[in-house]
Design an enzyme around this catalytic site. Sequence first.
Site, mmCIF file in Angstrom:
data_model
loop_
_atom_site.group_PDB
_atom_site.id
_atom_site.type_symbol
_atom_site.label_atom_id
_atom_site.label_comp_id
_atom_site.label_asym_id
_atom_site.label_seq_id
_atom_site.Cartn_x
_atom_site.Cartn_y
_atom_site.Cartn_z
ATOM 1 N N HIS A 25 -58.549 -18.286 -0.876
ATOM 2 C CA HIS A 25 -58.644 -17.223 -1.896
ATOM 3 C C HIS A 25 -59.495 -16.065 -1.366
ATOM 4 C CE1 HIS A 25 -58.115 -20.472 -5.219
ATOM 5 N NE2 HIS A 25 -57.016 -19.738 -5.220
ATOM 6 N N ARG A 98 -48.481 -19.637 0.867
ATOM 7 C CA ARG A 98 -48.853 -20.568 1.942
ATOM 8 C C ARG A 98 -47.625 -21.149 2.616
ATOM 9 N NH1 ARG A 98 -52.696 -23.675 -2.173
ATOM 10 N NH2 ARG A 98 -50.756 -23.279 -3.272
ATOM 11 N N SER A 136 -56.594 -25.572 -4.491
ATOM 12 C CA SER A 136 -57.620 -26.014 -5.451
ATOM 13 C C SER A 136 -57.301 -27.420 -5.937
ATOM 14 C CB SER A 136 -57.677 -25.051 -6.640
ATOM 15 O OG SER A 136 -58.079 -23.776 -6.213
#
Length: 171
Positions: A25, A98, A136
């Site tokens: 992030h 990603r 996360s």
Amino acid sequence: MRQLAGGMVSKAVFPGSFDPVTVGHMDLIRRAAGMFDELIIGVLVNASKKPLGTLEERVAILEELVQDMPGVTVQPFTGLLVDFVQETGAVAVVRGLRTAVDFEYELPLAQANCHMNPQADTVFLATAPEYSYISSSGIKEILAFHGDVRDMVPESVYRWLQTKCQDKRYD
Ligand code: PNS
């Protein structure tokens, strides 16, 4: 992309749950901050039924992390992302990609957002390869089994995570 016609500033929203914020992030925030005059990090309220960090914690952590980044601010938001984009006057949404799995998930979201509000166009940034395995949700899974996430989060986030009860299971 620095200056829009009529002297307006270019403003973008980087939305997410940030539960917790990762080094991936932070890389995206730094890169997006260099592309727009203002970058608003939109922290989703009630992102999950059982978040690791409260909204206040997630906002405070991000505020500390971006305090030395000119033009970067943090705001909580609830409801539709397109409404938040409208309220802020942003001209773009920034999301990281990603893998192809992200693309499959992100493309229809970006298209739906653009359909609801043509101003809410999405700009995708390719995640740096060294961060492409970090998520996360993966971090929460690792934490639940007492694994080491030191390299996956900023130092301050790592310290904060250590204060959280490691015995709990986070979804
Ligand atoms: O960090 P995340 O969980 O990947 O972020 C997802 C986020 C916050 C970008 C997404 O869930 C979102 O935009 N939520 C707000 C509700 C919304 O607008 N949904 C889109 C419907 S097409």
